[in-house]
Design a protein around this motif. Structure first.
Motif, mmCIF file in Angstrom:
data_model
loop_
_atom_site.group_PDB
_atom_site.id
_atom_site.type_symbol
_atom_site.label_atom_id
_atom_site.label_comp_id
_atom_site.label_asym_id
_atom_site.label_seq_id
_atom_site.Cartn_x
_atom_site.Cartn_y
_atom_site.Cartn_z
ATOM 1 N N GLY A 110 44.503 -35.280 5.800
ATOM 2 C CA GLY A 110 45.361 -35.774 4.732
ATOM 3 C C GLY A 110 45.562 -34.795 3.603
ATOM 4 N N SER A 111 44.551 -33.957 3.330
ATOM 5 C CA SER A 111 44.673 -33.020 2.211
ATOM 6 C C SER A 111 45.538 -31.810 2.551
ATOM 7 C CB SER A 111 43.283 -32.540 1.787
ATOM 8 O OG SER A 111 42.640 -31.831 2.828
ATOM 9 N N SER A 112 45.603 -31.440 3.815
ATOM 10 C CA SER A 112 46.326 -30.230 4.199
ATOM 11 C C SER A 112 47.813 -30.260 3.827
ATOM 12 C CB SER A 112 46.147 -29.974 5.695
ATOM 13 O OG SER A 112 46.781 -28.779 6.080
ATOM 14 N N PRO A 113 48.584 -31.310 4.210
ATOM 15 C CA PRO A 113 50.002 -31.311 3.810
ATOM 16 C C PRO A 113 50.198 -31.415 2.303
ATOM 17 C CG PRO A 113 49.401 -33.389 4.855
ATOM 18 C CD PRO A 113 48.264 -32.456 5.071
ATOM 19 N N ILE A 114 49.246 -32.044 1.606
ATOM 20 C CA ILE A 114 49.365 -32.125 0.145
ATOM 21 C C ILE A 114 49.214 -30.737 -0.475
ATOM 22 C CG2 ILE A 114 48.304 -33.045 -1.943
ATOM 23 C CD1 ILE A 114 47.537 -35.518 -0.355
ATOM 24 N N PRO A 153 31.797 -43.039 0.279
ATOM 25 C CA PRO A 153 32.004 -41.618 0.561
ATOM 26 C C PRO A 153 30.943 -40.748 -0.109
ATOM 27 C CG PRO A 153 33.561 -42.379 -1.092
ATOM 28 C CD PRO A 153 32.820 -43.591 -0.628
ATOM 29 N N HIS A 154 30.590 -39.666 0.547
ATOM 30 C CA HIS A 154 29.648 -38.688 0.012
ATOM 31 C C HIS A 154 30.477 -37.576 -0.632
ATOM 32 C CE1 HIS A 154 26.509 -35.664 -0.217
ATOM 33 N NE2 HIS A 154 25.609 -36.590 0.102
ATOM 34 N N LEU A 155 30.230 -37.325 -1.925
ATOM 35 C CA LEU A 155 31.077 -36.376 -2.649
ATOM 36 C C LEU A 155 31.032 -34.979 -2.037
ATOM 37 C CD1 LEU A 155 30.458 -37.401 -6.377
ATOM 38 C CD2 LEU A 155 32.372 -37.984 -4.870
ATOM 39 N N ALA A 156 29.846 -34.531 -1.616
ATOM 40 C CA ALA A 156 29.751 -33.210 -0.987
ATOM 41 C C ALA A 156 30.521 -33.183 0.324
ATOM 42 C CB ALA A 156 28.282 -32.846 -0.765
ATOM 43 N N GLY A 157 30.461 -34.275 1.076
ATOM 44 C CA GLY A 157 31.223 -34.351 2.324
ATOM 45 C C GLY A 157 32.721 -34.317 2.079
ATOM 46 N N ILE A 158 33.157 -35.036 1.035
ATOM 47 C CA ILE A 158 34.573 -35.028 0.671
ATOM 48 C C ILE A 158 35.008 -33.619 0.270
ATOM 49 C CG2 ILE A 158 36.241 -35.832 -1.031
ATOM 50 C CD1 ILE A 158 35.645 -37.953 0.960
ATOM 51 N N ALA A 159 34.179 -32.942 -0.501
ATOM 52 C CA ALA A 159 34.513 -31.591 -0.959
ATOM 53 C C ALA A 159 34.626 -30.630 0.224
ATOM 54 C CB ALA A 159 33.452 -31.087 -1.939
ATOM 55 N N LEU A 160 33.701 -30.729 1.178
ATOM 56 C CA LEU A 160 33.754 -29.851 2.345
ATOM 57 C C LEU A 160 34.963 -30.178 3.220
ATOM 58 C CD1 LEU A 160 29.970 -29.727 3.258
ATOM 59 C CD2 LEU A 160 31.391 -27.780 2.610
ATOM 60 N N ALA A 161 35.297 -31.460 3.340
ATOM 61 C CA ALA A 161 36.475 -31.843 4.110
ATOM 62 C C ALA A 161 37.747 -31.326 3.451
ATOM 63 C CB ALA A 161 36.532 -33.365 4.259
ATOM 64 N N PHE A 162 37.770 -31.358 2.114
ATOM 65 C CA PHE A 162 38.927 -30.800 1.404
ATOM 66 C C PHE A 162 39.018 -29.291 1.625
ATOM 67 C CE2 PHE A 162 40.997 -28.999 -2.362
ATOM 68 C CZ PHE A 162 42.183 -29.720 -2.354
ATOM 69 N N ALA A 164 38.038 -27.806 4.325
ATOM 70 C CA ALA A 164 38.550 -27.676 5.687
ATOM 71 C C ALA A 164 40.065 -27.866 5.709
ATOM 72 C CB ALA A 164 37.870 -28.687 6.599
ATOM 73 N N GLY A 165 40.551 -28.873 4.975
ATOM 74 C CA GLY A 165 41.994 -29.095 4.912
ATOM 75 C C GLY A 165 42.720 -27.930 4.265
ATOM 76 N N THR A 166 42.110 -27.358 3.220
ATOM 77 C CA THR A 166 42.701 -26.185 2.575
ATOM 78 C C THR A 166 42.726 -25.001 3.536
ATOM 79 O OG1 THR A 166 41.883 -26.940 0.427
ATOM 80 C CG2 THR A 166 42.526 -24.632 0.599
ATOM 81 N N GLY A 167 41.645 -24.838 4.319
ATOM 82 C CA GLY A 167 41.619 -23.762 5.310
ATOM 83 C C GLY A 167 42.722 -23.916 6.340
ATOM 84 N N PHE A 168 42.964 -25.162 6.785
ATOM 85 C CA PHE A 168 44.045 -25.400 7.738
ATOM 86 C C PHE A 168 45.401 -25.128 7.095
ATOM 87 C CE2 PHE A 168 47.083 -28.116 9.997
ATOM 88 C CZ PHE A 168 46.870 -27.699 11.305
ATOM 89 N N ALA A 169 45.542 -25.485 5.811
ATOM 90 C CA ALA A 169 46.794 -25.217 5.102
ATOM 91 C C ALA A 169 47.047 -23.717 5.000
ATOM 92 C CB ALA A 169 46.746 -25.849 3.707
ATOM 93 N N VAL A 170 46.003 -22.951 4.673
ATOM 94 C CA VAL A 170 46.156 -21.493 4.594
ATOM 95 C C VAL A 170 46.497 -20.920 5.964
ATOM 96 C CG1 VAL A 170 44.964 -19.333 4.076
ATOM 97 C CG2 VAL A 170 44.609 -21.324 2.621
#
Length: 316
Positions: A110-114, A153-162, A164-170
């Motif tokens: 979800g974060s990648s297209p954003i 939700p676990h904040l550290a898990g959310i941050a790492l998932a974000f 990952a989404g940023t890495g996919f966006a790049v």
């Protein structure tokens, strides 16, 4: 370049992105099955995915006569793609270990297209078109409903998932611009091999022993060929003629396909919110893929400029 050719190019790119998203959806089931049959850590499964996908892609490149010494530009691109593959996989599975598959997947995809929409808006200094915003909001909303989990939700898990989404966006932004002499399959093959090599030391420490049983080998081969080599090659091929935001949105077909497969083969039942999310996700993606072209004015100079912008859009 005629408008009909641009539209045809867009249709081919959209079809390639749809194929990539659907094939990715089979990766969750086959990857989970491989981990279960072989007793592998999720990061080891991801490492096998990249290594096997790279070998499968390399064999295809060799058979089709595409093996050649990469140029400096191509080598730089492959190293970047491989590093992003490794970063994306490592961040995602770290997020899974700290939260859950549902939350990590929802946040990552979800974060990648954003991220891409924000980057595109900053680059072009203009707000995304209404159809893009509708598709973006609807797709992310549908994904939340489809993969909703009541757990905290676990904040550290959310941050790492974000991350990952940023890495996919790049990765999407980097591969959207083709490099001469480097096609989509070669990018997939060498990029996966580089990424797999980067993850191998950690995966080896966690355990990478693969039982030489027919069922394990079959699942591993499918996992490397279909949702990895073929899917990423189709994705990189589609990016050549589509906007990066649309490319990232196509990744949302992965959880949708995985959900359909779970219902069909694992006899899981969809809740009302999940069913609503699936319908909303399909509708929103349809808006993104088949949005109408802007009308060109009748005046000759303006019409020529409009045709030129359409051509550029078809190339993005």
């Amino acid at each position: 370049m005629s408008v009909s050719f641009v539209l045809s190019s867009r249709a081919r790119s959209s079809a390639a992105l749809v194929v990539a998203g659907v094939l990715w959806g089979t990766g969750g089931l086959s990857g989970a099955l491989l981990g279960q049959l072989a007793g592998l850590h999720p990061l080891a499964v991801a490492t096998y995915r990249l290594l096997l996908g790279g070998v499968a892609g390399l064999l295809y490149v060799a058979v089709t006569g595409g093996l050649r010494t990469p140029t400096r530009a191509a080598l730089r691109r492959l190293l970047v793609v491989g590093g992003l593959f490794a970063f994306f996989q490592a961040s995602y599975f770290a997020a899974v270990s700290l939260s859950s598959v549902s939350i990590a997947t929802m946040t990552t995809i979800g974060s990648s297209p954003i991220v891409l929409a924000v980057v595109s808006a900053v680059r072009s200094r203009r707000v995304p078109r209404p159809y893009t915003l509708v598709s973006l909001v609807g797709s992310v909303g549908g994904l939340v409903l489809l993969r909703w989990s009541a757990e905290a939700p676990h904040l550290a898990g959310i941050a790492l998932a974000f991350l990952a989404g940023t890495g996919f966006a790049v990765l999407t932004l980097v591969t959207a611009k083709p490099v001469p002499g480097l096609d989509s399959m070669a990018t997939t093959a060498y990029g996966c091999l580089v990424g797999g090599a980067l993850l191998t030391p950690v995966a080896a420490y966690l355990g990478m022993a693969l039982p030489l049983h027919l069922d394990v080998l079959f699942v591993a081969a499918y996992f490397g060929i279909v949702p990895t080599a073929a899917a990423y090659a189709a994705y990189f091929r589609g990016l050549a003629g589509a906007h990066p935001v649309l490319g990232a949105l196509s990744a949302l077909l992965e959880p949708l396909t995985a959900t359909i497969l779970s219902v069909a083969f694992l006899h899981e039942r969809l809740s009302a919110p999940a069913l609503t999310g699936a319908v909303l996700l399909v509708a929103a993606l349809a808006v993104g893929y088949w949005r109408p072209e802007p009308r060109c004015p009748s005046a000759a100079p303006a019409a020529a400029a409009c045709r030129g912008s359409r051509t550029d859009a078809g190339r993005r």
